[in-house]
Design a protein around this motif. Structure first.
Motif, PDB file in Angstrom:
ATOM      1  N   GLY A 229       0.803  -1.225   0.000  1.00 54.48           N
ATOM      2  CA  GLY A 229       0.000   0.000   0.000  1.00 54.48           C
ATOM      3  C   GLY A 229       0.830   1.267   0.000  1.00 54.48           C
ATOM      4  O   GLY A 229       0.355   2.329   0.398  1.00 54.48           O
ATOM      5  N   ASN A 230       2.073   1.183  -0.450  1.00 54.84           N
ATOM      6  CA  ASN A 230       2.980   2.331  -0.425  1.00 54.84           C
ATOM      7  C   ASN A 230       3.081   3.049  -1.762  1.00 54.84           C
ATOM      8  O   ASN A 230       4.076   3.716  -2.012  1.00 54.84           O
ATOM      9  CB  ASN A 230       4.386   1.878  -0.012  1.00 54.84           C
ATOM     10  CG  ASN A 230       4.413   1.323   1.385  1.00 54.84           C
ATOM     11  OD1 ASN A 230       3.636   1.719   2.233  1.00 54.84           O
ATOM     12  ND2 ASN A 230       5.294   0.377   1.628  1.00 54.84           N
ATOM     13  N   VAL A 231       2.088   2.908  -2.623  1.00 54.36           N
ATOM     14  CA  VAL A 231       2.166   3.505  -3.950  1.00 54.36           C
ATOM     15  C   VAL A 231       0.896   4.291  -4.243  1.00 54.36           C
ATOM     16  O   VAL A 231      -0.212   3.795  -4.042  1.00 54.36           O
ATOM     17  CB  VAL A 231       2.348   2.410  -5.032  1.00 54.36           C
ATOM     18  CG1 VAL A 231       2.310   3.006  -6.432  1.00 54.36           C
ATOM     19  CG2 VAL A 231       3.649   1.657  -4.813  1.00 54.36           C
ATOM     20  N   LEU A 232       1.064   5.521  -4.683  1.00 51.52           N
ATOM     21  CA  LEU A 232      -0.042   6.295  -5.237  1.00 51.52           C
ATOM     22  C   LEU A 232      -0.064   5.961  -6.716  1.00 51.52           C
ATOM     23  O   LEU A 232       0.761   6.456  -7.492  1.00 51.52           O
ATOM     24  CB  LEU A 232       0.170   7.796  -5.012  1.00 51.52           C
ATOM     25  CG  LEU A 232       0.183   8.252  -3.558  1.00 51.52           C
ATOM     26  CD1 LEU A 232       0.564   9.720  -3.459  1.00 51.52           C
ATOM     27  CD2 LEU A 232      -1.184   8.003  -2.927  1.00 51.52           C
ATOM     28  N   ARG A 233      -0.978   5.103  -7.114  1.00 52.30           N
ATOM     29  CA  ARG A 233      -0.955   4.546  -8.465  1.00 52.30           C
ATOM     30  C   ARG A 233      -1.073   5.594  -9.551  1.00 52.30           C
ATOM     31  O   ARG A 233      -0.377   5.523 -10.559  1.00 52.30           O
ATOM     32  CB  ARG A 233      -2.038   3.486  -8.613  1.00 52.30           C
ATOM     33  CG  ARG A 233      -1.717   2.258  -7.779  1.00 52.30           C
ATOM     34  CD  ARG A 233      -2.803   1.221  -7.869  1.00 52.30           C
ATOM     35  NE  ARG A 233      -2.537   0.195  -6.866  1.00 52.30           N
ATOM     36  CZ  ARG A 233      -2.785  -1.076  -7.048  1.00 52.30           C
ATOM     37  NH1 ARG A 233      -3.313  -1.492  -8.160  1.00 52.30           N
ATOM     38  NH2 ARG A 233      -2.514  -1.932  -6.106  1.00 52.30           N
ATOM     39  N   GLU A 234      -1.967   6.567  -9.379  1.00 52.39           N
ATOM     40  CA  GLU A 234      -2.123   7.579 -10.424  1.00 52.39           C
ATOM     41  C   GLU A 234      -0.828   8.361 -10.615  1.00 52.39           C
ATOM     42  O   GLU A 234      -0.391   8.593 -11.745  1.00 52.39           O
ATOM     43  CB  GLU A 234      -3.270   8.537 -10.100  1.00 52.39           C
ATOM     44  CG  GLU A 234      -3.555   9.514 -11.215  1.00 52.39           C
ATOM     45  CD  GLU A 234      -4.768  10.380 -10.939  1.00 52.39           C
ATOM     46  OE1 GLU A 234      -4.883  11.416 -11.627  1.00 52.39           O
ATOM     47  OE2 GLU A 234      -5.572  10.054 -10.064  1.00 52.39           O
ATOM     48  N   ALA A 235      -0.184   8.748  -9.520  1.00 55.91           N
ATOM     49  CA  ALA A 235       1.089   9.460  -9.614  1.00 55.91           C
ATOM     50  C   ALA A 235       2.146   8.585 -10.269  1.00 55.91           C
ATOM     51  O   ALA A 235       2.923   9.055 -11.109  1.00 55.91           O
ATOM     52  CB  ALA A 235       1.552   9.904  -8.222  1.00 55.91           C
TER      53      ALA A 235
ATOM     54  N   GLY B 108       5.592   7.364 -14.711  1.00 49.56           N
ATOM     55  CA  GLY B 108       6.054   6.354 -15.662  1.00 49.56           C
ATOM     56  C   GLY B 108       5.945   6.830 -17.096  1.00 49.56           C
ATOM     57  O   GLY B 108       6.860   6.628 -17.900  1.00 49.56           O
ATOM     58  N   VAL B 109       4.827   7.481 -17.423  1.00 50.19           N
ATOM     59  CA  VAL B 109       4.653   8.022 -18.776  1.00 50.19           C
ATOM     60  C   VAL B 109       5.743   9.044 -19.080  1.00 50.19           C
ATOM     61  O   VAL B 109       6.399   8.989 -20.122  1.00 50.19           O
ATOM     62  CB  VAL B 109       3.245   8.642 -18.937  1.00 50.19           C
ATOM     63  CG1 VAL B 109       3.143   9.459 -20.213  1.00 50.19           C
ATOM     64  CG2 VAL B 109       2.187   7.558 -18.909  1.00 50.19           C
ATOM     65  N   GLY B 110       5.947   9.977 -18.152  1.00 51.29           N
ATOM     66  CA  GLY B 110       7.009  10.972 -18.342  1.00 51.29           C
ATOM     67  C   GLY B 110       8.384  10.337 -18.364  1.00 51.29           C
ATOM     68  O   GLY B 110       9.254  10.726 -19.144  1.00 51.29           O
ATOM     69  N   GLY B 111       8.570   9.319 -17.525  1.00 54.87           N
ATOM     70  CA  GLY B 111       9.861   8.644 -17.462  1.00 54.87           C
ATOM     71  C   GLY B 111      10.225   7.927 -18.745  1.00 54.87           C
ATOM     72  O   GLY B 111      11.388   7.929 -19.153  1.00 54.87           O
ATOM     73  N   VAL B 112       9.234   7.329 -19.397  1.00 55.70           N
ATOM     74  CA  VAL B 112       9.504   6.645 -20.666  1.00 55.70           C
ATOM     75  C   VAL B 112       9.977   7.650 -21.708  1.00 55.70           C
ATOM     76  O   VAL B 112      10.988   7.439 -22.387  1.00 55.70           O
ATOM     77  CB  VAL B 112       8.254   5.870 -21.162  1.00 55.70           C
ATOM     78  CG1 VAL B 112       8.416   5.426 -22.603  1.00 55.70           C
ATOM     79  CG2 VAL B 112       7.986   4.678 -20.256  1.00 55.70           C
ATOM     80  N   GLY B 113       9.262   8.754 -21.814  1.00 53.30           N
ATOM     81  CA  GLY B 113       9.679   9.796 -22.764  1.00 53.30           C
ATOM     82  C   GLY B 113      11.052  10.356 -22.432  1.00 53.30           C
ATOM     83  O   GLY B 113      11.899  10.523 -23.307  1.00 53.30           O
ATOM     84  N   GLY B 114      11.273  10.630 -21.151  1.00 54.61           N
ATOM     85  CA  GLY B 114      12.564  11.150 -20.723  1.00 54.61           C
ATOM     86  C   GLY B 114      13.692  10.164 -20.952  1.00 54.61           C
ATOM     87  O   GLY B 114      14.809  10.553 -21.308  1.00 54.61           O
TER      88      GLY B 114
END
Length: 132
Positions: A68-74, A79-85
């Motif tokens: 339960g340590n993840v804010l999934r939407e964030a 992840g989307v930004g990370g792939v592009g970056g």
């Protein structure tokens, strides 16, 4: 199994422990180990680190999701930004001279260390009091 293989496994274990425990990328350990210990070029070490960290990130991420340590939407947006970056960064890294790339990586590590130490030394904010 050679000593080099054993060292790579131990380096992977250490990077996995750091990644899972502190949420840092294994590249903080992988890249310096490969450049200084194995004589890899900076670009080769960075690329190899990125490929090797995939299973570590997946396992650590799923473990934190289960806890339960993840804010999934964030996480999805990052992840989307990370792939592009990652695509842009990898393309840039292949065109930057080796010596400059190594210095930029070192500057990145020092800047992160400074921010982490500053945050650790900062007085913690007081928790809000219940007004019951």
């Amino acid at each position: 199994m050679s000593w080099g293989d054993a060292a790579a496994i131990l380096g992977g274990l250490a990077a996995g422990l750091l990644s899972g425990t502190f949420g840092v990328g294994g590249g903080i350990l992988f890249v310096p180990i490969m450049t200084t210990g194995y004589g890899f070029t900076q670009a080769l070490a960075q690329g190899t680190s990125l490929a090797a960290i995939i299973p570590t990130a997946v396992v650590g991420g799923f473990t934190h999701i289960r806890q339960g340590n993840v804010l999934r939407e964030a996480a999805i947006w990052m992840g989307v930004g990370g792939v592009g970056g990652a695509v842009i960064g990898a393309l840039l890294a292949t065109h930057v001279p080796e010596a400059i790339l190594a210095r930029l990586f070192a500057a990145f590590l020092f800047a992160n260390a400074f921010v982490l130490v500053r945050g650790a030394l900062r007085k913690p904010a007081e928790a809000p009091q219940d007004s019951a």
